[in-house]
Write a protein that holds these residues in place. Sequence first.
Motif, short mmCIF file in Angstrom:
data_model
loop_
_atom_site.label_atom_id
_atom_site.label_comp_id
_atom_site.label_asym_id
_atom_site.label_seq_id
_atom_site.Cartn_x
_atom_site.Cartn_y
_atom_site.Cartn_z
N LEU A 189 17.18 -34.39 0.89
CA LEU A 189 18.11 -34.39 -0.24
C LEU A 189 18.66 -32.99 -0.53
N THR A 190 19.93 -32.98 -0.90
CA THR A 190 20.57 -31.74 -1.38
C THR A 190 20.73 -31.85 -2.89
N GLU A 191 21.04 -30.75 -3.51
CA GLU A 191 21.25 -30.74 -4.96
C GLU A 191 22.33 -31.74 -5.36
N SER A 192 23.41 -31.80 -4.59
CA SER A 192 24.50 -32.72 -4.94
C SER A 192 24.10 -34.19 -4.75
N ASP A 193 23.17 -34.46 -3.84
CA ASP A 193 22.69 -35.83 -3.64
C ASP A 193 22.05 -36.40 -4.91
N LEU A 194 21.40 -35.53 -5.68
CA LEU A 194 20.64 -35.99 -6.84
C LEU A 194 21.51 -36.62 -7.92
N ASP A 195 22.77 -36.24 -7.98
CA ASP A 195 23.69 -36.79 -8.98
C ASP A 195 24.43 -38.03 -8.50
N LYS A 196 24.26 -38.39 -7.24
CA LYS A 196 24.92 -39.59 -6.70
C LYS A 196 24.25 -40.84 -7.27
N PRO A 197 25.01 -41.95 -7.28
CA PRO A 197 24.42 -43.20 -7.78
C PRO A 197 23.15 -43.58 -7.02
N GLY A 198 22.19 -44.09 -7.78
CA GLY A 198 20.93 -44.56 -7.19
C GLY A 198 20.91 -46.08 -7.16
N LEU A 199 20.52 -46.68 -8.27
CA LEU A 199 20.47 -48.14 -8.38
C LEU A 199 20.83 -48.56 -9.80
N SER A 200 21.28 -49.78 -9.90
CA SER A 200 21.47 -50.41 -11.20
C SER A 200 20.22 -51.26 -11.46
N LEU A 201 19.49 -50.90 -12.48
CA LEU A 201 18.25 -51.60 -12.83
C LEU A 201 18.36 -52.16 -14.24
N ARG A 202 17.36 -52.86 -14.67
CA ARG A 202 17.40 -53.43 -16.03
C ARG A 202 17.52 -52.36 -17.11
N VAL A 203 17.15 -51.14 -16.80
CA VAL A 203 17.27 -50.06 -17.78
C VAL A 203 18.67 -49.43 -17.75
N GLY A 204 19.47 -49.78 -16.76
CA GLY A 204 20.83 -49.25 -16.65
C GLY A 204 21.09 -48.65 -15.27
N GLU A 205 22.21 -47.95 -15.17
CA GLU A 205 22.60 -47.28 -13.93
C GLU A 205 21.85 -45.96 -13.82
N LEU A 206 21.10 -45.79 -12.75
CA LEU A 206 20.35 -44.55 -12.54
C LEU A 206 20.92 -43.78 -11.37
N ASN A 207 21.06 -42.47 -11.54
CA ASN A 207 21.41 -41.65 -10.39
C ASN A 207 20.14 -41.40 -9.58
N ARG A 208 20.28 -40.74 -8.46
CA ARG A 208 19.13 -40.56 -7.57
C ARG A 208 18.04 -39.70 -8.20
N ARG A 209 18.41 -38.71 -8.97
CA ARG A 209 17.42 -37.88 -9.67
C ARG A 209 16.60 -38.76 -10.62
N GLN A 210 17.29 -39.57 -11.40
CA GLN A 210 16.60 -40.45 -12.35
C GLN A 210 15.76 -41.49 -11.64
N LEU A 211 16.24 -41.94 -10.49
CA LEU A 211 15.50 -42.96 -9.73
C LEU A 211 14.19 -42.41 -9.18
N ILE A 212 14.16 -41.14 -8.83
CA ILE A 212 12.89 -40.52 -8.41
C ILE A 212 11.88 -40.61 -9.55
N VAL A 213 12.31 -40.24 -10.75
CA VAL A 213 11.42 -40.26 -11.91
C VAL A 213 11.00 -41.70 -12.23
N PHE A 214 11.94 -42.63 -12.13
CA PHE A 214 11.62 -44.03 -12.41
C PHE A 214 10.63 -44.58 -11.40
N THR A 215 10.74 -44.16 -10.15
CA THR A 215 9.79 -44.59 -9.11
C THR A 215 8.38 -44.16 -9.49
#
Length: 147
Positions: free
Chosen positions: A101-127
């Motif tokens: 991962l690069t710094e710019s990758d972290l802001d790219k879309p991750g997944l849409s989950l029941r909690v909302g749309e998460l970017n990749r940075r947020q998806l790491i934390v959610f995992t």
Amino acid sequence: MLKEVSDHFEVLTLVHQTIDNMIEGLSQDQWLYRPNGTFNNIASIIDHTARVEKKFISAISGEPLDIDTQAPFKESQWDVPTIQKAWVDTLPYTRDVLERLTESDLDKPGLSLRVGELNRRQLIVFTISHTTHHRGQIPLVMKLFQG
């Protein structure tokens, strides 16, 4: 690996280690024990957790996999050795993805989950949060099969 990502991976590794310590040496019967005949067993908890991690991390990689994360809770029979292998394989897979991962990758879309749309940075934390949540279920099941 980016410092932020490395810190998150270290936490996930620590959570995995505590799970590994809890399940080490359990018999096949203990893996399959279902309290009250209906509660989740350790096999379904570990299977679900490994599937969710793989699904989330694949989305972080930019190559999302279509994984049925709820399948373990619908099963009536579980292949414990296959589940154990899938669990062991999740952390190396995660490391491989996170190292690229690069710094710019972290802001790219991750997944849409029941909690909302998460970017990749947020998806790491959610995992990490998801795995930690299910980590807490294991001692409860173990207390029930230990009497």
